[in-house]
Design an enzyme around this catalytic site. Sequence first.
Site, PDB file in Angstrom:
ATOM      1  N   GLU A 157       0.832  -1.223   0.000  1.00 50.96           N
ATOM      2  CA  GLU A 157       0.000   0.000   0.000  1.00 50.96           C
ATOM      3  C   GLU A 157       0.860   1.263   0.000  1.00 50.96           C
ATOM      4  OE1 GLU A 157      -3.279  -0.146   2.804  1.00 50.96           O
ATOM      5  OE2 GLU A 157      -3.326   2.036   2.927  1.00 50.96           O
ATOM      6  N   LYS A 162      -7.207  -1.120  11.687  1.00 52.23           N
ATOM      7  CA  LYS A 162      -6.607  -1.544  10.406  1.00 52.23           C
ATOM      8  C   LYS A 162      -5.429  -0.628  10.071  1.00 52.23           C
ATOM      9  CE  LYS A 162      -6.150  -1.854   5.738  1.00 52.23           C
ATOM     10  NZ  LYS A 162      -5.370  -0.967   4.851  1.00 52.23           N
ATOM     11  N   ASP A 169       4.621 -14.487  11.879  1.00 50.25           N
ATOM     12  CA  ASP A 169       3.281 -14.918  11.479  1.00 50.25           C
ATOM     13  C   ASP A 169       2.308 -13.757  11.692  1.00 50.25           C
ATOM     14  OD1 ASP A 169       0.754 -16.020  11.304  1.00 50.25           O
ATOM     15  OD2 ASP A 169       1.225 -17.810  12.475  1.00 50.25           O
ATOM     16  N   HIS A 202      -1.791  11.324  -0.272  1.00 44.96           N
ATOM     17  CA  HIS A 202      -1.611  10.248  -1.251  1.00 44.96           C
ATOM     18  C   HIS A 202      -1.200  10.831  -2.598  1.00 44.96           C
ATOM     19  CE1 HIS A 202      -2.868   7.020   1.209  1.00 44.96           C
ATOM     20  NE2 HIS A 202      -4.151   7.262   1.193  1.00 44.96           N
TER      21      HIS A 202
HETATM   22  C1  MEV Z   1      -5.957   2.813   5.191  1.00 44.83           C
HETATM   23  O1  MEV Z   1      -5.185   1.712   4.805  1.00 44.83           O
HETATM   24  C2  MEV Z   1      -5.915   3.027   6.682  1.00 44.83           C
HETATM   25  C3  MEV Z   1      -6.836   4.127   7.221  1.00 44.83           C
HETATM   26  O2  MEV Z   1      -8.163   3.886   6.782  1.00 44.83           O
HETATM   27  C4  MEV Z   1      -6.741   4.072   8.732  1.00 44.83           C
HETATM   28  C5  MEV Z   1      -7.749   4.949   9.450  1.00 44.83           C
HETATM   29  O3  MEV Z   1      -8.822   5.237   8.889  1.00 44.83           O
HETATM   30  O4  MEV Z   1      -7.451   5.315  10.606  1.00 44.83           O
HETATM   31  C6  MEV Z   1      -6.446   5.471   6.685  1.00 44.83           C
END
Ligand code: MEV
Length: 427
Positions: free
Chosen positions: A80, A264, A280, A378
């Site tokens: 990513e 995430k 792992d 980005h």
């Molecule tokens: C994207 O890979 C991760 C985010 O969505 C994390 C978040 O929203 O805190 C940007």
Amino acid sequence: MADKKKFYLSSITERLRQLQAETGLSDAALAALSGEQGLTPDQADHMIENVVGTFALPLGIARNFVVNGRAVPVPMAVEEPSVVAAASYMAKLANAGGGFRASTTEAEMIGQLQILDLDDIEQAADALETARADLLAEAAQVDPVLTKLGGGPRDIEVRRISDSPIGPFLVMHLIMDVRDAMGANAINTALERLTPSVERLTGGRALLRILSNLANKRLAKASCRIPVDALTFDEFSGEDVRDRVIEAWAFAAADPYRAATHNKGIMNGIDAVVLATGNDWRAVEAGAHAYAARSGKYTSLSTWSKGDDGALVGELEMPMAVGVVGGATRVHPSASAAIELMGVKSGRELAEVIVSVGLAQNLGALRALATEGIQRGHMALHARQVAVAAGVPEKWIEVVVGQMVKENHIHVERAKEIIRNLKAEGK
Ligand code: MEV
């Protein structure tokens, strides 16, 4: 002396040389990191079944990390964009407050043994508790090397499961310090060894014998304290950024839908290092999310608050079952090189770096989301990569990037055209 070229603007060869100059990394390790001498199909054939080849991912190095006072280059395997850049930038902000402080508990893993068909659950539980010392001694025989290294079985816990679809049963937990290994093999072998004794003591039938990924006795914790001045950017004051980050965190703290995405973002950083070091990452993922739901409600793994001095204070605590020996950590040449590059000597030290990266990654996401939004960064990063690919000289990179982002036209041809125009203007 001329300024050192910025790492992100250097070529891959220049970056590798710089890393070697900074860390004294061996040529072999460097070649393994570069992918030139990474995992061969033959090596892969000994790792899993039905091998037809290997699968590559980009490996980037997050810069600026200082964990417990030690500067550490962080290898990240991730597909990513923005992840490595965000981690590096947030680590730089954290350095304004002394970097990351991190700690770990002992490397204690939990193994579970399920016991069924019991006439009297309480009597069986008593029998296991009474035999605790004998069971621990028996488990210790499985891996004398681990015991010699200071690890080995630590405790036996007995749990009653009352609300299961098949009625009540008993679970025995074996707690084992696995030192610098991930520990799955050590714990699973010990559980299998104990099975006949457990069945004899309880009169029951042992079914599952497997470690738990909810490794809540093997925790890693990182914190950072960022002075508000360091948070100021564009039209945003440091106080404003701090308060917005705290508001953004509060959303995740209160709402599982947001917490899933928030966590995430933490795992973007964690998994990338776990993967790069041959550990792992599914185990770490499983532990993270189970830990995030430990209160019965899924919530944020991190916390962000305002310190007494007005600084932004972040904390992240989560299970971290990673090692520096065993599994792919030594077999995979790039993983072994990644561990060498980081200079970590123990599983706990590796866990301390990883949890710091998770906290930095979380801040990167919250800061962007709560201020300019995630897309602008980005776009700027993408534009920078395009400008470098177009051969734009370093002194013009920012101008070309700014122009392409403003026009929302990010393309190698456009970058070349902007350069031609700048030259025509005599710049
Ligand atoms: C994207 O890979 C991760 C985010 O969505 C994390 C978040 O929203 O805190 C940007």
